[in-house]
Enzyme design. Structure first.
Site, PDB file in Angstrom:
ATOM      1  CB  SER A   1      18.709 -38.679   2.653  1.00  0.00           C
ATOM      2  OG  SER A   1      20.054 -38.294   2.730  1.00  0.00           O
TER       3      SER A   1
ATOM      4  CD  GLU B   1      24.137 -35.647   1.091  1.00  0.00           C
ATOM      5  OE1 GLU B   1      25.022 -35.897   1.924  1.00  0.00           O
ATOM      6  OE2 GLU B   1      24.252 -34.735   0.255  1.00  0.00           O
TER       7      GLU B   1
ATOM      8  CB  ALA C   1      16.815 -43.790  -3.900  1.00  0.00           C
TER       9      ALA C   1
ATOM     10  NE  ARG D   1      26.998 -46.639   2.561  1.00  0.00           N
ATOM     11  CZ  ARG D   1      26.093 -45.775   2.116  1.00  0.00           C
ATOM     12  NH1 ARG D   1      25.246 -46.119   1.164  1.00  0.00           N
ATOM     13  NH2 ARG D   1      26.017 -44.568   2.642  1.00  0.00           N
TER      14      ARG D   1
ATOM     15  CE1 TYR E   1      19.919 -40.034  -2.824  1.00  0.00           C
ATOM     16  CE2 TYR E   1      20.716 -38.435  -1.221  1.00  0.00           C
ATOM     17  CZ  TYR E   1      20.156 -39.667  -1.510  1.00  0.00           C
ATOM     18  OH  TYR E   1      19.827 -40.519  -0.488  1.00  0.00           O
TER      19      TYR E   1
ATOM     20  CB  THR F   1      19.180 -55.229  -5.154  1.00  0.00           C
ATOM     21  OG1 THR F   1      19.082 -53.843  -5.507  1.00  0.00           O
ATOM     22  CG2 THR F   1      18.200 -56.029  -5.979  1.00  0.00           C
ATOM     23  N   GLY F   2      19.618 -53.463  -2.262  1.00  0.00           N
ATOM     24  CA  GLY F   2      20.629 -52.614  -1.618  1.00  0.00           C
ATOM     25  C   GLY F   2      20.943 -53.068  -0.198  1.00  0.00           C
TER      26      GLY F   2
HETATM   27  N1  GDD Z   1      32.233 -41.413  -2.139  1.00  0.00           N
HETATM   28  C1  GDD Z   1      33.334 -40.754  -1.791  1.00  0.00           C
HETATM   29  N2  GDD Z   1      34.551 -41.081  -2.354  1.00  0.00           N
HETATM   30  N3  GDD Z   1      33.228 -39.776  -0.875  1.00  0.00           N
HETATM   31  C2  GDD Z   1      34.351 -39.120  -0.509  1.00  0.00           C
HETATM   32  C3  GDD Z   1      35.611 -39.413  -1.041  1.00  0.00           C
HETATM   33  C4  GDD Z   1      35.712 -40.433  -2.025  1.00  0.00           C
HETATM   34  O1  GDD Z   1      36.779 -40.734  -2.538  1.00  0.00           O
HETATM   35  N4  GDD Z   1      36.520 -38.600  -0.461  1.00  0.00           N
HETATM   36  C5  GDD Z   1      35.855 -37.820   0.400  1.00  0.00           C
HETATM   37  N5  GDD Z   1      34.532 -38.126   0.372  1.00  0.00           N
HETATM   38  C6  GDD Z   1      33.473 -37.446   1.135  1.00  0.00           C
HETATM   39  C7  GDD Z   1      32.332 -36.945   0.257  1.00  0.00           C
HETATM   40  O2  GDD Z   1      32.695 -35.718  -0.389  1.00  0.00           O
HETATM   41  C8  GDD Z   1      31.226 -36.772   1.301  1.00  0.00           C
HETATM   42  O3  GDD Z   1      31.342 -35.513   1.922  1.00  0.00           O
HETATM   43  C9  GDD Z   1      31.538 -37.885   2.324  1.00  0.00           C
HETATM   44  O4  GDD Z   1      32.848 -38.364   2.025  1.00  0.00           O
HETATM   45  C10 GDD Z   1      30.557 -39.041   2.304  1.00  0.00           C
HETATM   46  O5  GDD Z   1      30.379 -39.471   0.989  1.00  0.00           O
HETATM   47  P1  GDD Z   1      29.542 -40.795   0.618  1.00  0.00           P
HETATM   48  O6  GDD Z   1      30.036 -41.959   1.379  1.00  0.00           O
HETATM   49  O7  GDD Z   1      29.550 -40.904  -0.874  1.00  0.00           O
HETATM   50  O8  GDD Z   1      28.080 -40.534   1.191  1.00  0.00           O
HETATM   51  P2  GDD Z   1      27.124 -39.246   1.160  1.00  0.00           P
HETATM   52  O9  GDD Z   1      27.199 -38.598   2.509  1.00  0.00           O
HETATM   53  O10 GDD Z   1      27.386 -38.395  -0.015  1.00  0.00           O
HETATM   54  O11 GDD Z   1      25.685 -39.901   0.963  1.00  0.00           O
HETATM   55  C11 GDD Z   1      25.300 -41.100   1.626  1.00  0.00           C
HETATM   56  O12 GDD Z   1      24.606 -40.799   2.816  1.00  0.00           O
HETATM   57  C12 GDD Z   1      23.365 -40.122   2.664  1.00  0.00           C
HETATM   58  C13 GDD Z   1      22.777 -39.894   4.050  1.00  0.00           C
HETATM   59  O13 GDD Z   1      23.266 -38.672   4.538  1.00  0.00           O
HETATM   60  C14 GDD Z   1      24.415 -41.891   0.658  1.00  0.00           C
HETATM   61  O14 GDD Z   1      24.142 -43.160   1.234  1.00  0.00           O
HETATM   62  C15 GDD Z   1      23.098 -41.190   0.430  1.00  0.00           C
HETATM   63  O15 GDD Z   1      22.269 -42.012  -0.388  1.00  0.00           O
HETATM   64  C16 GDD Z   1      22.444 -40.955   1.783  1.00  0.00           C
HETATM   65  O16 GDD Z   1      21.223 -40.294   1.606  1.00  0.00           O
END
Ligand code: GDD
Length: 328
Positions: free
Chosen positions: A127, A129, A80, A186, A151, A10-11
Site C-alpha cells: 500500500s 500508506e 487485510a 468501496r 496499519y 469479499t472486498g
Molecule cells: N475515512 C475518512 N473519513 N477519511 C477522512 C475523513 C473522514 O471523514 N475526512 C478526511 N479524511 C482523510 C483521511 O484523514 C485520509 O487522509 C484521507 O481522507 C483518506 O482516507 P481513507 O479514505 O480512509 O483512506 P486511506 O488513505 O487512509 O487508506 C486507504 O488507502 C490506502 C492506500 O493508500 C485504504 O484503502 C488503505 O487500506 C489503503 O492501503
C-alpha cells in the site's frame, strides 16, 4: 484453464479481481472467513462461479487446506484489516491479520509449491500508506518507507517479507504498491464513499450534513477496476518484482467535496460540511502521489478512469441506491 486463489474476496478489490479473472477464463477460488460471514451472500450474488473455502489469515492450517483444495497457479493476497483509522484502536489485530497474515500466506504457498517454489505465483497487496511521511514526491518503488500508522507498519512488514521470500526461496512473489483506489463498491468508512453517499443523502433530503476529518489531506485516487488489472499483469511477468500503481494526480479532500457536491448541483458545500476531531488521525499522511512509470513501461498498464469521472459515477450510484433504500 489456470486457477487463482484470492484472499479478501469479499472486498472491493476481491470482487473486481474475481470478475476479471473469470472473464479471462480462470477457475477462481476465494478464501472467506468466519461462520455466517454476512458478505458470503454478496460474493455468491456478484461472482456465483467463484468456489469459496473457509479460512483465516491468522490460521496457517486453514490456508494450507484452502491451498491444497484449490491447487492454484496464482495466489492474490488481498485480505487485510484495511481501514487505517481503525488500526490505532486495534493494533494487535491489524498486526496479526495485515502483517503476520502475509507470513502465513507465503508459508502456505511455499509448502504447497514444494520442490518448485516458483510454480505458484504470489501477489501481495502492498500500500501507498507505507510511504507515510513522504520522503520524496512523487513516490516510486525505491522511495524510503516511513509508515505512520499501525496499519502501514503491518503493510511494510508484509512488503519486505514478500521480497525476502522471493530472494530467499526463489518464489515468484510480487508486491503491488497500490495508491488509493475507489469505486461504488468501496466501504462507506473510506472518505470517497463516505462523501458520495453523504452527498446523495443530502440531495435526497435524507441527511442534512456531512461530518468530516482532515479536509487538507491529499491523495492519488484511481478506479479499483483499473488497479486489479495491474495485479494480474504483475503475475504474468517472467520475473517477479514490485510496482507502484497510481494515477500520478493528487487531489485534496476539498477537491473531492467540490466534485461530489457539484454532481448534485450544489456549488457551495460549506453549509453542509462540518469538521469533527473524532475523524482526525493521531498521525496523518498528507501528500500521497505515485509515479507509476515502471508499471507503464514494464506491464503496459495505465489507468483508464479519471478522478472526476470516478467520483461522479460513485455519486450517481449512491443516488440510485439511497432512493431505493428510502422507497423500501
Ligand atoms: N475515512 C475518512 N473519513 N477519511 C477522512 C475523513 C473522514 O471523514 N475526512 C478526511 N479524511 C482523510 C483521511 O484523514 C485520509 O487522509 C484521507 O481522507 C483518506 O482516507 P481513507 O479514505 O480512509 O483512506 P486511506 O488513505 O487512509 O487508506 C486507504 O488507502 C490506502 C492506500 O493508500 C485504504 O484503502 C488503505 O487500506 C489503503 O492501503
Amino acid at each position: 484453464m489456470p486457477t487463482a486463489l484470492i484472499t479478501g474476496i469479499t472486498g472491493q478489490d476481491g470482487l473486481y479481481l474475481a470478475e476479471l479473472l473469470l472473464e479471462k477464463g480462470y477457475d477462481v477460488h476465494g478464501v472467506i472467513r468466519g461462520q455466517n460471514n454476512p458478505k458470503r451472500e454478496l460474493v455468491r450474488r456478484t461472482v456465483p462461479d467463484v468456489v469459496l473455502h473457509n479460512g483465516d489469515l491468522t490460521d496457517l492450517s486453514s490456508l494450507m487446506r484452502a491451498m491444497r483444495d484449490s491447487e492454484p497457479d496464482e495466489v492474490y493476497n488481498l485480505g487485510a484489516v484495511s481501514f487505517v483509522a481503525y488500526s490505532w484502536e486495534n493494533a494487535h489485530v491489524t498486526s496479526d491479520v495485515t502483517g503476520k497474515g502475509v507470513l502465513n500466506m507465503l508459508e502456505a504457498v511455499r509448502l504447497q509449491a514444494g520442490e518448485d517454489p516458483g510454480s505458484i505465483r504470489f501477489y501481495q497487496a502492498s500500500s501507498s500508506e507505507m510511504f507515510g511521511k513522504v520522503q520524496e514526491v512523487p513516490q516510486r518503488e525505491k522511495t524510503l518507507l516511513w509508515p505512520r500508522s499501525p496499519y502501514a507498519v503491518a503493510k511494510v512488514y508484509g512488503h519486505y517479507l514478500t521480497i525476502n521470500y522471493r530472494e530467499s526461496y526463489g518464489m515468484h512473489a510480487s508486491s503491488g504498491i497500490l495508491f488509493n483506489h475507489e469505486s461504488p463498491r468501496r466501504g462507506p468508512e473510506f472518505v470517497t464513499r463516505k462523501v458520495s453517499r453523504g452527498v446523495a443523502r443530502i440531495k435526497l433530503g435524507l441527511a442534512d450534513e456531512l461530518v468530516m476529518g482532515n479536509l487538507d489531506a491529499q491523495r492519488d485516487w484511481g478506479f479499483a477496476g483499473d488497479y486489479v488489472e495491474a495485479m494480474w499483469l504483475m503475475l504474468q511477468q517472467p520475473v517477479a518484482d514490485d510496482y507502484v500503481v497510481a494515477t500520478g494526480e493528487m487531489h485534496s479532500v476539498r477537491d473531492l467535496l467540490d466534485i461530489a457536491f457539484a454532481a448534485v448541483g450544489i456549488d457551495d458545500w460549506a453549509p453542509f460540511v462540518r469538521s469533527h476531531e473524532a475523524y482526525l488521525r493521531p498521525a496523518e499522511v498528507d501528500q500521497l502521489v505515485g509515479d507509476a512509470t515502471k508499471a507503464r513501461e514494464v506491464l503496459g498498464w495505465k489507468p483508464r478512469v479519471g478522478f472526476h469521472e470516478l467520483i461522479e459515477s460513485m455519486v450517481e450510484h449512491d443516488l440510485a441506491e439511497q432512493s431505493r433504500i428510502a422507497r423500501s
